[in-house]
Design a protein around this motif. Sequence first.
Motif, short mmCIF file in Angstrom:
data_model
loop_
_atom_site.label_atom_id
_atom_site.label_comp_id
_atom_site.label_asym_id
_atom_site.label_seq_id
_atom_site.Cartn_x
_atom_site.Cartn_y
_atom_site.Cartn_z
N ALA A 211 0.88 -1.31 0.19
CA ALA A 211 -0.02 0.21 0.09
C ALA A 211 0.88 1.21 0.10
CB ALA A 211 -0.91 0.02 1.32
N THR A 212 1.97 1.40 0.98
CA THR A 212 2.67 2.37 0.95
C THR A 212 3.32 2.61 -0.56
OG1 THR A 212 3.42 1.90 3.09
CG2 THR A 212 4.85 3.56 1.77
N VAL A 213 3.66 1.66 -1.20
CA VAL A 213 4.31 1.88 -2.51
C VAL A 213 3.16 2.27 -4.02
CG1 VAL A 213 5.92 1.04 -4.52
CG2 VAL A 213 6.31 0.55 -2.27
N TYR A 214 2.10 1.73 -3.68
CA TYR A 214 0.96 1.65 -4.76
C TYR A 214 -0.47 2.19 -4.32
CZ TYR A 214 4.40 -1.46 -7.10
OH TYR A 214 5.31 -2.10 -7.61
N THR A 223 10.21 6.27 1.76
CA THR A 223 11.23 5.28 1.80
C THR A 223 11.32 4.72 3.13
OG1 THR A 223 12.08 6.28 -0.35
CG2 THR A 223 13.60 4.79 1.07
N VAL A 224 11.59 5.63 4.14
CA VAL A 224 11.79 5.06 5.50
C VAL A 224 10.59 4.22 5.83
CG1 VAL A 224 12.49 5.94 7.79
CG2 VAL A 224 13.20 7.22 5.66
N HIS A 229 8.10 -0.84 7.49
CA HIS A 229 7.12 -1.85 7.39
C HIS A 229 7.77 -3.22 7.24
CE1 HIS A 229 4.13 1.00 7.73
NE2 HIS A 229 3.96 1.09 6.37
N VAL A 230 8.88 -3.21 6.43
CA VAL A 230 9.71 -4.55 6.47
C VAL A 230 10.33 -4.95 7.57
CG1 VAL A 230 11.85 -5.25 5.43
CG2 VAL A 230 10.19 -4.01 3.95
N ILE A 231 10.87 -4.19 8.52
CA ILE A 231 11.51 -4.40 9.84
C ILE A 231 10.41 -4.99 10.74
CG2 ILE A 231 12.70 -3.40 11.79
CD1 ILE A 231 14.33 -1.74 10.03
N THR A 232 9.46 -4.10 10.89
CA THR A 232 8.26 -4.68 11.47
C THR A 232 7.83 -5.86 11.25
OG1 THR A 232 7.43 -2.23 12.00
CG2 THR A 232 5.95 -3.90 12.56
N LEU A 233 7.49 -6.24 10.11
CA LEU A 233 6.93 -7.56 9.69
C LEU A 233 8.19 -8.48 10.07
CD1 LEU A 233 4.86 -9.37 8.00
CD2 LEU A 233 6.09 -8.71 5.91
#
Length: 421
Positions: A211-214, A223-224, A229-233
């Motif tokens: 969702a953040t990207v698209y 970008t941060v 979101h990647v680190i949280t996941l």
Amino acid sequence: MDSHTGDDMSVGEVEPMPGYADLITRASTVMPSALRGCSTCGLELSKRTLLDNAYITWTEIGLFFICAIMWTQIRRGLTECLFQSWTLSLYMPNVSGHFDRTRGHLSTKRRLDRRKDTLPKILMEAQLIPFAQWCSLQPKDSAKMPESSWKLVFYTMSWSYSTYLLFFTNYTFFHDPPSVFYEWKRGMTVPTDIAIAYLIQGSFYGHSIYATVYMDAWRKDSTVMVVHHVITLALITFSYAFRFHNIGLLVLFLHDINDIQLEFTKLNVYFKTRGGGYYLINDILSNMGSVSFSITWFWFRLYWFPLKVLYATCVSSLQSVPNIPFYFFFNSLLLTLLCMNIYWFLYIVAFVAKVLTGQMKDVKDLREYEGEEGAMRAATLLKVQQQSKDAGHLNNSAETQLNNSTEGKHLQNGITKEKHL
């Protein structure tokens, strides 16, 4: 996974919450000692530890992807049916027989002539328009309003559930953070209520990366945000697999409250200048929201998070489980999360400084890409899109205009931004 019963949890003497000095002193002593004791650490040992300690089933992985897709579809459905809520707009006949648009009600100058007009005739002249347009929001605000509405709904739900688990059950993790590692065992059963929280949050952050990207409006820190979101996941996934779910629940509780306040404040910012007018109640609510957001950001993410969570994972974890797996990996992710919290706090400090020095009179999001060109482009694009909906299709000229305005850009929520990823 089974339902928890707090009676089987060992509840010892509650340790007093440390200060920053205690955290730095103890962590700087414990962590180097743990590193020296890991003389055999390496890739081979990490692979073996991963295989021995990670417990996650294909069913759970499948549920994650199903729910991530579900969140995306729910957001799209709510956006179309509720947040952009198509509101009935009627064309009412005036005295001269021409039709004028009103906001779903009769003004004193446009009374319905009951002798000539019937309800079926009125309904035939009805048209559906987006809720944001019905409220006369500015184009850039009407494009971002659905995003904030969706996030406000989700984070309110998720934080309420985390609050229920921490304060209305027998879990003592908030008041006694070291207890998150009491009776930890490899492959231990995850209580059903915590497993539900993990499934909700994990799948949502999986959806949020997409969702953040698209889907979301692109901002200076997007970008941060993707990295966050990647680190949280990663934290959610690995903490669940290694059965560090207790500390994970505490991390989620400490972070979600700020997202509620942020989206609430942004919505009131969007609505305070709608229709060319000024609405005091929304201005007051946006100011109150920004103040509470600033205070709770520091209190929850920069005070409680390091002193409750990081102290428990860096210091208390080794006391309860001397050979706890992936000690440095998890603490590295948590420290990175703390650094990002500090990074975003700089935006808050900059915002407060601008308000205090008189450089900013209105509450707004400092992360936005603002400018006359962007606003004009958003207004043009939304006008073209609305015309296409009214006509039922894109005509050649409108399609050409749409393609020219979005060429080389990234379209998100009706606003074209430069493609950053």
